[in-house]
Design a protein around this motif. Structure first.
Motif, mmCIF file in Angstrom:
data_model
loop_
_atom_site.group_PDB
_atom_site.id
_atom_site.type_symbol
_atom_site.label_atom_id
_atom_site.label_comp_id
_atom_site.label_asym_id
_atom_site.label_seq_id
_atom_site.Cartn_x
_atom_site.Cartn_y
_atom_site.Cartn_z
ATOM 1 N N ALA A 1 62.737 63.079 -22.848
ATOM 2 C CA ALA A 1 61.412 63.257 -22.250
ATOM 3 C C ALA A 1 61.095 62.083 -21.335
ATOM 4 N N PHE A 2 60.288 62.380 -20.330
ATOM 5 C CA PHE A 2 59.790 61.292 -19.486
ATOM 6 C C PHE A 2 58.320 61.544 -19.185
ATOM 7 N N PRO A 3 57.482 60.506 -19.358
ATOM 8 C CA PRO A 3 57.866 59.219 -19.942
ATOM 9 C C PRO A 3 58.195 59.372 -21.427
ATOM 10 N N PRO A 4 58.968 58.461 -21.972
ATOM 11 C CA PRO A 4 59.346 58.580 -23.386
ATOM 12 C C PRO A 4 58.243 58.154 -24.343
ATOM 13 N N PHE A 5 57.118 57.722 -23.802
ATOM 14 C CA PHE A 5 55.944 57.348 -24.604
ATOM 15 C C PHE A 5 54.716 57.535 -23.723
ATOM 16 N N THR A 6 53.556 57.663 -24.340
ATOM 17 C CA THR A 6 52.322 57.739 -23.561
ATOM 18 C C THR A 6 51.997 56.338 -23.056
ATOM 19 N N ALA B 1 50.959 61.106 -20.500
ATOM 20 C CA ALA B 1 51.375 61.469 -21.850
ATOM 21 C C ALA B 1 52.894 61.576 -21.951
ATOM 22 N N ILE B 2 53.406 61.354 -23.134
ATOM 23 C CA ILE B 2 54.834 61.485 -23.388
ATOM 24 C C ILE B 2 55.290 62.891 -22.987
ATOM 25 N N GLY B 3 56.373 62.963 -22.186
ATOM 26 C CA GLY B 3 56.927 64.246 -21.780
ATOM 27 C C GLY B 3 56.109 65.007 -20.756
ATOM 28 N N SER B 4 55.065 64.385 -20.195
ATOM 29 C CA SER B 4 54.222 65.108 -19.242
ATOM 30 C C SER B 4 54.898 65.298 -17.889
ATOM 31 N N LEU C 1 64.667 71.527 -16.407
ATOM 32 C CA LEU C 1 65.597 71.375 -15.286
ATOM 33 C C LEU C 1 65.317 70.059 -14.581
ATOM 34 N N LEU C 2 66.328 69.219 -14.545
ATOM 35 C CA LEU C 2 66.175 67.906 -13.917
ATOM 36 C C LEU C 2 66.646 67.945 -12.467
ATOM 37 N N ILE C 3 67.857 68.475 -12.254
ATOM 38 C CA ILE C 3 68.426 68.566 -10.910
ATOM 39 C C ILE C 3 69.113 69.916 -10.772
ATOM 40 N N SER C 4 68.838 70.613 -9.698
ATOM 41 C CA SER C 4 69.464 71.908 -9.450
ATOM 42 C C SER C 4 70.910 71.723 -9.005
ATOM 43 N N ALA C 5 71.705 72.761 -9.242
ATOM 44 C CA ALA C 5 73.086 72.761 -8.756
ATOM 45 C C ALA C 5 73.141 73.265 -7.328
ATOM 46 N N HIS C 6 74.291 73.036 -6.695
ATOM 47 C CA HIS C 6 74.634 73.633 -5.392
ATOM 48 C C HIS C 6 73.793 73.117 -4.230
ATOM 49 N N SER C 7 73.173 71.957 -4.381
ATOM 50 C CA SER C 7 72.469 71.322 -3.273
ATOM 51 C C SER C 7 72.919 69.869 -3.197
ATOM 52 N N ASP D 1 67.203 62.310 -6.258
ATOM 53 C CA ASP D 1 67.885 62.947 -7.383
ATOM 54 C C ASP D 1 68.617 61.907 -8.230
ATOM 55 N N LEU D 2 69.274 60.988 -7.567
ATOM 56 C CA LEU D 2 70.003 59.952 -8.297
ATOM 57 C C LEU D 2 69.041 59.072 -9.081
ATOM 58 N N ALA D 3 67.902 58.749 -8.465
ATOM 59 C CA ALA D 3 66.904 57.945 -9.176
ATOM 60 C C ALA D 3 66.358 58.711 -10.380
ATOM 61 N N LYS D 4 66.159 60.001 -10.223
ATOM 62 C CA LYS D 4 65.666 60.821 -11.329
ATOM 63 C C LYS D 4 66.666 60.832 -12.485
ATOM 64 N N ALA D 5 67.958 60.930 -12.148
ATOM 65 C CA ALA D 5 68.978 60.888 -13.193
ATOM 66 C C ALA D 5 68.965 59.546 -13.920
ATOM 67 N N ALA D 6 68.904 58.457 -13.157
ATOM 68 C CA ALA D 6 68.875 57.125 -13.768
ATOM 69 C C ALA D 6 67.644 56.949 -14.643
ATOM 70 N N ARG D 7 66.512 57.487 -14.198
ATOM 71 C CA ARG D 7 65.262 57.384 -14.960
ATOM 72 C C ARG D 7 65.379 58.058 -16.312
ATOM 73 N N HIS D 8 66.281 59.017 -16.424
ATOM 74 C CA HIS D 8 66.486 59.721 -17.691
ATOM 75 C C HIS D 8 67.732 59.224 -18.427
ATOM 76 N N GLY D 9 68.201 58.033 -18.063
ATOM 77 C CA GLY D 9 69.288 57.407 -18.807
ATOM 78 C C GLY D 9 70.674 57.878 -18.442
ATOM 79 N N ILE D 10 70.812 58.618 -17.348
ATOM 80 C CA ILE D 10 72.111 59.155 -16.946
ATOM 81 C C ILE D 10 72.755 58.194 -15.954
ATOM 82 N N SER D 11 73.991 57.816 -16.194
ATOM 83 C CA SER D 11 74.674 56.865 -15.310
ATOM 84 C C SER D 11 75.806 57.506 -14.520
ATOM 85 N N GLN D 12 76.212 58.730 -14.897
ATOM 86 C CA GLN D 12 77.298 59.424 -14.215
ATOM 87 C C GLN D 12 76.933 60.890 -14.050
ATOM 88 N N LEU D 13 77.519 61.532 -13.042
ATOM 89 C CA LEU D 13 77.289 62.945 -12.809
ATOM 90 C C LEU D 13 78.614 63.643 -12.528
#
Length: 345
Positions: free
Chosen positions: A65-70, A155-158, A165-171, A177-189
């Motif tokens: 979830a993002f944010p992970p806390f309120t 709020a948490i998860g707002s 869906l975080l990032i759509s495929a085929h675009s 998008d990369l910043a959004k992935a990093a914000r959710h703890g993802i370092s590789q795609l």
């Protein structure tokens, strides 16, 4: 006097012809024919920075979830909205800043000085902005008669709930998008790898830039145009390049050498017309079945393509700079986008 009809000598080989008619495919139809014989490139897992401009094969769900806390969205005081009324006062206990967590729940009629981004303490549900209050030592007085529950909080998860869906495929992946992935703890795609192409530049009259220019020659520039365009659009890489003379045997051998490099696509530039020294389309016919022998467009009508028995597409473009530029935009780039996971547009 009737003009005699000249017949070719008996046993003479047929002359090259360029069968280009109104029934030849449009550039868009040519792309469809090419893509019918091309598979998108396989996926590879890369760091976020290396994924820029590339495509996910599958939609990416949010792992957290993002944010992970309120959290507070303004500097002020964390308190309970129900306690805000004319003349209300609170005892200020402490302060919490971003990166800290209050060590205990907030008692009734108390407030906590809070910085933007800091987690709300348990028991608090609202932030009273600092400009909407007066503080005298540890005593806080509100200047508002009431306040909306959750005011100036997130709020948490707002923003994102787990599984959204975080990032759509085929675009093509954008920096956001990369910043959004990093914000959710993802370092590789996992993204489609860049297409690998072989490029053959055909012509007796071509000389590399920087070399002395013989009389009647031109400096070769189409390879640079294609490679730099691929770099600009992040649409693959040239893994093999060769300059080839206007000679059927030489072109045939160059195609064989290029095929040995296992490219995803083989591009030939030049020699697609019907002159006595244009051999590219005849060489293509030796290596596969034709997909089209002309395109209904100008410039670039003599573009042609074939597919080998093991599925490699050979795409030949005229050597005219105007034709190369036009067909880059209308045929080659759309085909490469499909190869790297994008839909045919």
């Amino acid at each position: 006097m009737n003009t005699p009809v000249l017949e070719p000598p008996v046993g003479a080989p047929p002359q090259d012809t360029c069968a280009i008619f109104d029934t030849d495919p449009s550039p868009a139809e040519a792309v469809e024919r090419l893509c019918a014989h091309i598979q998108p490139t396989p996926c590879e897992t890369v760091p976020l920075r290396a994924a820029l401009g590339r495509c996910l094969a599958e939609p990416l769900p949010a792992p957290m979830a993002f944010p992970p806390f309120t959290r507070a969205m303004m500097d002020g005081y964390a308190l309970r909205a129900a306690e805000v009324e004319p003349g209300a006062q609170w005892h200020v206990l402490d302060e919490v800043i971003a990166g800290q967590i209050a060590d205990k729940p907030l008692p009734a009629h108390t407030a906590l000085r809070i910085a933007t981004g800091a987690p709300l303490p348990i028991g608090a549900d609202t932030v009273l902005r600092q400009e909407c209050a007066q503080r005298f030592g540890q005593t806080l007085r509100g200047l508002l008669p009431r306040i909306v529950l959750g005011k100036d909080t997130e709020a948490i998860g707002s923003v994102t709930a787990v599984g959204d869906l975080l990032i759509s495929a085929h675009s093509p992946l954008l920096p956001t998008d990369l910043a959004k992935a990093a914000r959710h703890g993802i370092s590789q795609l996992s993204v489609h790898r860049p297409a690998r192409m072989a490029l053959l530049i055909i012509g007796n009259e071509l000389t590399p830039a920087g070399s002395p220019l013989p009389s009647g020659h031109l400096y070769e520039h189409n390879a640079l145009l294609i490679e730099s365009t691929l770099d600009q659009h992040r649409l693959g890489q040239i893994i093999h390049t060769a300059a080839v003379k206007d000679d059927l045997a030489a072109i045939d051998q160059a195609i064989g050498s290029a095929r040995a490099q296992c490219p995803d696509l083989l591009i030939l530039i030049g020699g697609t017309s019907v002159g006595t020294h244009d051999f590219t389309r005849r060489a293509l016919s030796r290596h596969g079945q034709p997909l089209f022998e002309g395109v209904h467009t100008r410039p670039g009508r003599t573009a042609c393509a074939s597919v080998t028995d093991n599925g490699l597409v050979l795409l030949a473009l005229p050597g005219s700079p105007k034709a190369v530029h036009a067909l880059l935009e209308s045929i080659l780039l759309p085909t490469l986008r499909f190869m790297q996971g994008q839909p045919i547009s």
